[in-house]
Scaffold this motif. Structure first.
Motif, PDB file in Angstrom:
ATOM      1  N   ILE B   2      29.832  44.777  28.993  1.00 18.29           N
ATOM      2  CA  ILE B   2      29.865  43.324  29.183  1.00 18.29           C
ATOM      3  C   ILE B   2      28.902  42.739  28.154  1.00 18.29           C
ATOM      4  O   ILE B   2      27.701  43.008  28.205  1.00 18.29           O
ATOM      5  CB  ILE B   2      29.367  42.930  30.596  1.00 18.29           C
ATOM      6  CG1 ILE B   2      29.967  43.821  31.680  1.00 18.29           C
ATOM      7  CG2 ILE B   2      29.609  41.451  30.862  1.00 18.29           C
ATOM      8  CD1 ILE B   2      31.419  43.607  31.934  1.00 18.29           C
ATOM      9  N   ASN B   3      29.392  41.928  27.229  1.00 17.67           N
ATOM     10  CA  ASN B   3      28.576  41.555  26.075  1.00 17.67           C
ATOM     11  C   ASN B   3      27.764  40.281  26.256  1.00 17.67           C
ATOM     12  O   ASN B   3      26.633  40.197  25.809  1.00 17.67           O
ATOM     13  CB  ASN B   3      29.476  41.370  24.858  1.00 17.67           C
ATOM     14  CG  ASN B   3      30.187  42.659  24.512  1.00 17.67           C
ATOM     15  OD1 ASN B   3      29.611  43.734  24.643  1.00 17.67           O
ATOM     16  ND2 ASN B   3      31.438  42.581  24.109  1.00 17.67           N
ATOM     17  N   ARG B   4      28.397  39.276  26.817  1.00 22.61           N
ATOM     18  CA  ARG B   4      27.721  37.976  26.878  1.00 22.61           C
ATOM     19  C   ARG B   4      28.542  37.016  27.715  1.00 22.61           C
ATOM     20  O   ARG B   4      29.704  37.291  28.029  1.00 22.61           O
ATOM     21  CB  ARG B   4      27.567  37.403  25.475  1.00 22.61           C
ATOM     22  CG  ARG B   4      28.888  37.260  24.748  1.00 22.61           C
ATOM     23  CD  ARG B   4      28.710  36.542  23.402  1.00 22.61           C
ATOM     24  NE  ARG B   4      29.913  36.667  22.582  1.00 22.61           N
ATOM     25  CZ  ARG B   4      30.162  35.937  21.500  1.00 22.61           C
ATOM     26  NH1 ARG B   4      29.309  35.033  21.111  1.00 22.61           N
ATOM     27  NH2 ARG B   4      31.270  36.136  20.815  1.00 22.61           N
ATOM     28  N   ILE B   5      27.919  35.896  28.030  1.00 19.62           N
ATOM     29  CA  ILE B   5      28.671  34.783  28.597  1.00 19.62           C
ATOM     30  C   ILE B   5      29.438  34.157  27.443  1.00 19.62           C
ATOM     31  O   ILE B   5      28.838  33.675  26.485  1.00 19.62           O
ATOM     32  CB  ILE B   5      27.727  33.748  29.244  1.00 19.62           C
ATOM     33  CG1 ILE B   5      26.971  34.379  30.435  1.00 19.62           C
ATOM     34  CG2 ILE B   5      28.510  32.507  29.686  1.00 19.62           C
ATOM     35  CD1 ILE B   5      25.922  33.452  31.055  1.00 19.62           C
ATOM     36  N   VAL B   8      30.926  28.697  29.913  1.00 17.06           N
ATOM     37  CA  VAL B   8      30.897  28.132  31.261  1.00 17.06           C
ATOM     38  C   VAL B   8      31.826  26.929  31.222  1.00 17.06           C
ATOM     39  O   VAL B   8      31.660  26.036  30.377  1.00 17.06           O
ATOM     40  CB  VAL B   8      29.475  27.691  31.662  1.00 17.06           C
ATOM     41  CG1 VAL B   8      29.491  27.020  33.021  1.00 17.06           C
ATOM     42  CG2 VAL B   8      28.523  28.881  31.661  1.00 17.06           C
ATOM     43  N   LEU B  48      26.692  26.717  22.458  1.00 17.86           N
ATOM     44  CA  LEU B  48      25.326  26.721  22.995  1.00 17.86           C
ATOM     45  C   LEU B  48      24.833  28.160  22.897  1.00 17.86           C
ATOM     46  O   LEU B  48      25.213  29.008  23.699  1.00 17.86           O
ATOM     47  CB  LEU B  48      25.337  26.220  24.446  1.00 17.86           C
ATOM     48  CG  LEU B  48      24.031  26.249  25.234  1.00 17.86           C
ATOM     49  CD1 LEU B  48      22.858  25.720  24.446  1.00 17.86           C
ATOM     50  CD2 LEU B  48      24.177  25.443  26.519  1.00 17.86           C
ATOM     51  N   GLY B  49      24.017  28.438  21.863  1.00 17.25           N
ATOM     52  CA  GLY B  49      23.599  29.813  21.614  1.00 17.25           C
ATOM     53  C   GLY B  49      24.825  30.670  21.341  1.00 17.25           C
ATOM     54  O   GLY B  49      25.721  30.262  20.592  1.00 17.25           O
ATOM     55  N   GLU B  50      24.879  31.840  21.971  1.00 18.91           N
ATOM     56  CA  GLU B  50      26.024  32.739  21.767  1.00 18.91           C
ATOM     57  C   GLU B  50      27.186  32.394  22.702  1.00 18.91           C
ATOM     58  O   GLU B  50      28.189  33.089  22.727  1.00 18.91           O
ATOM     59  CB  GLU B  50      25.597  34.197  21.982  1.00 18.91           C
ATOM     60  CG  GLU B  50      25.204  34.492  23.415  1.00 18.91           C
ATOM     61  CD  GLU B  50      24.687  35.917  23.651  1.00 18.91           C
ATOM     62  OE1 GLU B  50      24.414  36.646  22.681  1.00 18.91           O
ATOM     63  OE2 GLU B  50      24.548  36.279  24.840  1.00 18.91           O
ATOM     64  N   SER B  51      27.035  31.319  23.454  1.00 17.26           N
ATOM     65  CA  SER B  51      28.033  30.924  24.452  1.00 17.26           C
ATOM     66  C   SER B  51      28.591  29.552  24.106  1.00 17.26           C
ATOM     67  O   SER B  51      28.308  28.999  23.043  1.00 17.26           O
ATOM     68  CB  SER B  51      27.383  30.884  25.846  1.00 17.26           C
ATOM     69  OG  SER B  51      26.759  32.107  26.158  1.00 17.26           O
ATOM     70  N   GLU B  52      29.408  29.023  24.996  1.00 18.32           N
ATOM     71  CA  GLU B  52      29.925  27.676  24.825  1.00 18.32           C
ATOM     72  C   GLU B  52      29.980  26.988  26.178  1.00 18.32           C
ATOM     73  O   GLU B  52      30.164  27.637  27.206  1.00 18.32           O
ATOM     74  CB  GLU B  52      31.359  27.696  24.267  1.00 18.32           C
ATOM     75  CG  GLU B  52      31.436  27.674  22.771  1.00 18.32           C
ATOM     76  CD  GLU B  52      32.877  27.562  22.260  1.00 18.32           C
ATOM     77  OE1 GLU B  52      33.045  27.035  21.159  1.00 18.32           O
ATOM     78  OE2 GLU B  52      33.822  28.012  22.945  1.00 18.32           O
ATOM     79  N   ILE B  53      29.832  25.681  26.137  1.00 16.91           N
ATOM     80  CA  ILE B  53      30.181  24.857  27.282  1.00 16.91           C
ATOM     81  C   ILE B  53      31.599  24.350  27.014  1.00 16.91           C
ATOM     82  O   ILE B  53      31.884  23.837  25.927  1.00 16.91           O
ATOM     83  CB  ILE B  53      29.219  23.649  27.414  1.00 16.91           C
ATOM     84  CG1 ILE B  53      27.767  24.112  27.570  1.00 16.91           C
ATOM     85  CG2 ILE B  53      29.647  22.739  28.557  1.00 16.91           C
ATOM     86  CD1 ILE B  53      27.465  24.864  28.839  1.00 16.91           C
ATOM     87  N   LEU B  79      33.233  30.968  35.118  1.00 19.58           N
ATOM     88  CA  LEU B  79      32.266  31.627  34.247  1.00 19.58           C
ATOM     89  C   LEU B  79      33.022  32.728  33.523  1.00 19.58           C
ATOM     90  O   LEU B  79      33.616  33.595  34.172  1.00 19.58           O
ATOM     91  CB  LEU B  79      31.149  32.233  35.109  1.00 19.58           C
ATOM     92  CG  LEU B  79      30.107  33.096  34.406  1.00 19.58           C
ATOM     93  CD1 LEU B  79      29.252  32.246  33.476  1.00 19.58           C
ATOM     94  CD2 LEU B  79      29.205  33.773  35.439  1.00 19.58           C
ATOM     95  N   VAL B  81      33.022  35.906  31.017  1.00 21.89           N
ATOM     96  CA  VAL B  81      32.212  36.949  30.388  1.00 21.89           C
ATOM     97  C   VAL B  81      33.084  37.748  29.424  1.00 21.89           C
ATOM     98  O   VAL B  81      34.253  38.021  29.679  1.00 21.89           O
ATOM     99  CB  VAL B  81      31.546  37.891  31.426  1.00 21.89           C
ATOM    100  CG1 VAL B  81      30.624  37.100  32.338  1.00 21.89           C
ATOM    101  CG2 VAL B  81      32.551  38.662  32.234  1.00 21.89           C
TER     102      VAL B  81
END
Lengths: 134, 134
Positions: B2-5, B8, B48-53, B79, B81
C-alpha cells in the motif's frame, strides 16, 4: 504553504475490530496506540505514505467524539493538513471569511500547534491544521 | 504493497463554492476540473503533497453520489489508497472476509484499475483501491 495530508482520522466503535481491517487485512503497519484521556479517545496510528490513518475510539459516549459516533456512525471524522506557518494560514482563512473553531492554535505536549476549521466553512469537512515543531 | 493515499474525495453541493475554500482561502492549486458524465459528477482535482483532494459535485440527484449528498450532506465521501498489485490486495482482503463492492477491478480510460471495499467491512469508510498504469 500547505505541505501534505498529515492524517485522516476515522471514528470507530471498536479499535480492535478496525485494526482487523486496516492492519490485518489491508496490511498497513501499526506504529503505535495511545490513550488520550484529555480528548476521551484511544487512538491507533497507521502510517500510509507521507500521511497516517488515525483510528479513534471514543472512551466516553458524552464526549464530542462519542456523540459524533452516536449521531453519525463510524466513518471519516476529520482531515488534517500540515502547514509551515499556521498563524499565516489562519490569517489567510479568516481574511476569506472562513470560520475557525479555534482561531488561536492549541499546542500538544510534543509541540505541534493545531487548529480546526469549522465544517460549515469547508463544505462539511472538519479540517484540522497542523504546524509541526521544528 | 500500500503506497500512499491517492486521494480523499469530498462530496459538495457546489464546486465553485467549495473551490472558494480549498483553492482561494486555503491556497491549494487547482490542477484540473473534469466532467464525468458516466458517474454523474463534476470533479475538481487539487494536489496536496503526494495525494489529491477531489471535490465531487453530483450532476444528477438520482445518481449514487447525488443520493449520498441528499442523505448524508456534504463531507468526505471516500478514501482512495494506491497499491502496487490490486489483484493481490483484493485476494488478501477477501481472504480476511472483507466484502468488496466489486471484486473484479474496473479500468478507467487512462488505465487505472480500481475497486471499492464495502464500508461495512472497513469501519464505515468507503475505501477505493487504485492500481496506476505502469
Amino acid at each position: 504553504m500547505i505541505n501534505r495530508i498529515n492524517h485522516v482520522a476515522i471514528v470507530v466503535e471498536d479499535l480492535d475490530a478496525a485494526l482487523r481491517f486496516w492492519r490485518d487485512a489491508l496490511g498497513l503497519p501499526l506504529s503505535k496506540t495511545e490513550a488520550n484521556p484529555g480528548e476521551n479517545v484511544d487512538i491507533a496510528f497507521l502510517p500510509l505514505g507521507e500521511s497516517e490513518i488515525e483510528l479513534l475510539e471514543p472512551t466516553d459516549p458524552d464526549s464530542g467524539i462519542g456523540k459524533y459516533l452516536a449521531k453519525k456512525g463510524q466513518g471519516m471524522h476529520h482531515l488534517c493538513v500540515e502547514v509551515d506557518d499556521i498563524d499565516a494560514v489562519i490569517a489567510r482563512l479568516t481574511g476569506h471569511g472562513v470560520e475557525m473553531i479555534n482561531e488561536t492554535p492549541r499546542v500538544r505536549d510534543e509541540g505541534t500547534r493545531y487548529a480546526f476549521v469549522h465544517p460549515k466553512s469547508a463544505g462539511g469537512v472538519l479540517v484540522e491544521l497542523y504546524e509541526l515543531p521544528e
